[in-house]
Write a protein that holds these residues in place. Structure first.
Motif, PDB file in Angstrom:
ATOM      1  N   CYS A 260       0.819  -1.216   0.000  1.00 32.08           N
ATOM      2  CA  CYS A 260       0.000   0.000   0.000  1.00 32.08           C
ATOM      3  C   CYS A 260       0.853   1.266   0.000  1.00 32.08           C
ATOM      4  O   CYS A 260       0.406   2.311  -0.482  1.00 32.08           O
ATOM      5  N   GLY A 261       2.069   1.178   0.518  1.00 34.79           N
ATOM      6  CA  GLY A 261       2.968   2.323   0.445  1.00 34.79           C
ATOM      7  C   GLY A 261       3.281   2.676  -1.001  1.00 34.79           C
ATOM      8  O   GLY A 261       3.193   3.844  -1.406  1.00 34.79           O
ATOM      9  N   ASP A 262       3.598   1.666  -1.787  1.00 31.71           N
ATOM     10  CA  ASP A 262       3.884   1.927  -3.200  1.00 31.71           C
ATOM     11  C   ASP A 262       2.617   2.191  -3.999  1.00 31.71           C
ATOM     12  O   ASP A 262       2.669   2.858  -5.038  1.00 31.71           O
ATOM     13  N   LEU A 263       1.485   1.686  -3.544  1.00 34.77           N
ATOM     14  CA  LEU A 263       0.223   2.049  -4.181  1.00 34.77           C
ATOM     15  C   LEU A 263      -0.018   3.551  -4.039  1.00 34.77           C
ATOM     16  O   LEU A 263      -0.448   4.220  -4.995  1.00 34.77           O
ATOM     17  N   PHE A 264       0.294   4.084  -2.861  1.00 36.01           N
ATOM     18  CA  PHE A 264       0.197   5.541  -2.647  1.00 36.01           C
ATOM     19  C   PHE A 264       1.111   6.295  -3.607  1.00 36.01           C
ATOM     20  O   PHE A 264       0.704   7.297  -4.209  1.00 36.01           O
ATOM     21  N   VAL A 265       2.345   5.821  -3.758  1.00 37.94           N
ATOM     22  CA  VAL A 265       3.316   6.489  -4.639  1.00 37.94           C
ATOM     23  C   VAL A 265       2.806   6.518  -6.078  1.00 37.94           C
ATOM     24  O   VAL A 265       2.849   7.553  -6.762  1.00 37.94           O
ATOM     25  N   VAL A 266       2.303   5.385  -6.560  1.00 40.72           N
ATOM     26  CA  VAL A 266       1.813   5.295  -7.936  1.00 40.72           C
ATOM     27  C   VAL A 266       0.573   6.163  -8.130  1.00 40.72           C
ATOM     28  O   VAL A 266       0.445   6.897  -9.124  1.00 40.72           O
ATOM     29  N   LEU A 267      -0.353   6.089  -7.184  1.00 41.32           N
ATOM     30  CA  LEU A 267      -1.580   6.875  -7.293  1.00 41.32           C
ATOM     31  C   LEU A 267      -1.282   8.369  -7.282  1.00 41.32           C
ATOM     32  O   LEU A 267      -1.862   9.142  -8.049  1.00 41.32           O
ATOM     33  N   ARG A 268      -0.352   8.778  -6.423  1.00 39.78           N
ATOM     34  CA  ARG A 268      -0.017  10.206  -6.355  1.00 39.78           C
ATOM     35  C   ARG A 268       0.634  10.675  -7.648  1.00 39.78           C
ATOM     36  O   ARG A 268       0.382  11.793  -8.117  1.00 39.78           O
ATOM     37  N   LYS A 269       1.449   9.803  -8.243  1.00 46.86           N
ATOM     38  CA  LYS A 269       2.116  10.179  -9.490  1.00 46.86           C
ATOM     39  C   LYS A 269       1.117  10.349 -10.627  1.00 46.86           C
ATOM     40  O   LYS A 269       1.231  11.264 -11.446  1.00 46.86           O
ATOM     41  N   VAL A 270       0.117   9.468 -10.686  1.00 45.63           N
ATOM     42  CA  VAL A 270      -0.829   9.495 -11.795  1.00 45.63           C
ATOM     43  C   VAL A 270      -1.939  10.525 -11.575  1.00 45.63           C
ATOM     44  O   VAL A 270      -2.297  11.265 -12.499  1.00 45.63           O
ATOM     45  N   SER A 277      -4.944   9.486  -2.959  1.00 43.18           N
ATOM     46  CA  SER A 277      -3.902   8.464  -2.836  1.00 43.18           C
ATOM     47  C   SER A 277      -3.880   7.870  -1.435  1.00 43.18           C
ATOM     48  O   SER A 277      -3.795   6.645  -1.272  1.00 43.18           O
ATOM     49  N   ILE A 278      -3.961   8.720  -0.427  1.00 46.23           N
ATOM     50  CA  ILE A 278      -3.967   8.231   0.959  1.00 46.23           C
ATOM     51  C   ILE A 278      -5.229   7.422   1.238  1.00 46.23           C
ATOM     52  O   ILE A 278      -5.176   6.329   1.813  1.00 46.23           O
ATOM     53  N   GLY A 279      -6.383   7.969   0.838  1.00 46.93           N
ATOM     54  CA  GLY A 279      -7.644   7.290   1.108  1.00 46.93           C
ATOM     55  C   GLY A 279      -7.716   5.918   0.465  1.00 46.93           C
ATOM     56  O   GLY A 279      -8.126   4.945   1.113  1.00 46.93           O
ATOM     57  N   THR A 280      -7.303   5.828  -0.789  1.00 47.43           N
ATOM     58  CA  THR A 280      -7.342   4.540  -1.494  1.00 47.43           C
ATOM     59  C   THR A 280      -6.371   3.546  -0.874  1.00 47.43           C
ATOM     60  O   THR A 280      -6.700   2.364  -0.694  1.00 47.43           O
TER      61      THR A 280
END
Length: 309
Positions: A260-270, A277-280
């Protein structure tokens, strides 16, 4: 009992096959937003790729869950309940996986041949997957009601032989390992890519923490094999089974944090949105922990004295 043990081992082996296929796609899903070609995709394709990543994470979470269920609910002993749970979970896990496959084929084909070709390509691969994975089951699958009835009317489940329990816990560790390896490879490679240099500093730190967590997971997952060779000299023992079981469950604590840490990174980038990003990411973190720990804990309480001590 011997036939049941074989069925459960087969279920875990099949989970391992599925996770191997999903792991390759997972590395691609995480890495794609950092590739130069990703920015040339239409915004709709970029968002579909993110949706595909989230669908794949759901699929992988389901594929890994039988191991945690087996450890927490039945402490490594065999029960028809595990066979039923693993079968149902795999039924559901394939659906988000084939949707992700269709999305990826649409995105990469559409980039070169246009939207129409992309839609046809994605639809074709998803349809073929549905045809081969689900259609035979709808036609030929036998009802599992007999297994459920036998389980409901049965008494306590007998303790599974040590040899079988050791073999199963090692198989369950091998189910988790490919996904961790795929994500660790992505994390290490990403730090050398140009896209990573353009990330905000806070995202870089989140990625680094996720990398450390994933490295810890790899070490812990490989520990049972090292312990079995070095300490036990390859011999099975209750202490080894207990240690391997606990390590498998311990891994499932930092693993969702790294994912989920890297999910945040990817979501924030896109998306460019920190709240989204945090909520998801928090939502997915809750899903992982609920399915891997909450559901088995509830099931164990529900079964009560039927679980062998």
């Amino acid at each position: 009992m011997k036939n049941l043990t074989h069925k459960i081992k087969t279920a875990m082996d099949e989970s391992r096959m599925l996770i191997l296929g999903a792991s390759v796609l997972l590395g691609f899903q995480y890495r794609a937003p950092f590739e130069a070609g990703f920015n040339s995709l239409p915004a709709s394709s970029q968002h579909l790729k993110i949706a595909g990543l989230m669908l794949l994470l759901i699929s992988i979470s389901l594929m890994i869950s039988p191991g945690a269920y087996h450890r927490i609910v039945w402490e490594g002993n065999d029960s028809p309940d595990i066979q039923v749970f693993a079968t149902r979970v795999m039924d559901f896990a394939l659906l988000p996986f084939l949707l992700t496959l269709g999305i990826d084929f649409y995105a990469v084909t559409g980039k070169f041949l246009g939207t129409t070709a992309g839609v046809l390509s994605g639809t074709l691969i998803a349809t073929v997957a549905v045809t081969f994975w689900y259609l035979p089951g709808l036609i030929w699958r036998e009802s599992d009601s007999r297994s459920r009835k036998n389980f409901k009317r049965g008494a306590k489940v007998e303790k599974t032989p040590l040899k079988d329990r050791v073999e199963q816990v090692l198989t369950e560790a091998r189910v988790v390992l490919p996904g961790v390896q795929a994500l660790l490879g992505f994390q290490l490679a990403t730090m050398l890519m140009d896209g990573f240099d353009k990330l905000p500093q806070s995202s870089k730190y989140v990625h680094l923490i996720s990398l450390l967590l994933m490295g810890l997971c790899v070490v812990l997952l490989m520990t049972p094999a090292a312990y079995h060779r070095i300490v036990e000299q390859g011999e099975d023992s209750e202490s080894f089974h207990r240690i391997a079981s606990r390590l498998l469950l311990v891994v499932m604590v930092p693993l969702p944090l790294g994912i989920c840490g890297d999910l945040f990174v990817v979501l924030r980038k896109v998306t460019g949105s920190i709240p989204v990003s945090i909520g998801t990411s928090v939502l997915f973190l809750a899903f992982f922990y609920s399915f891997w720990f909450g559901l088995p804990a509830y099931r164990r309480i529900q079964l009560g004295s039927r679980v062998t001590e």
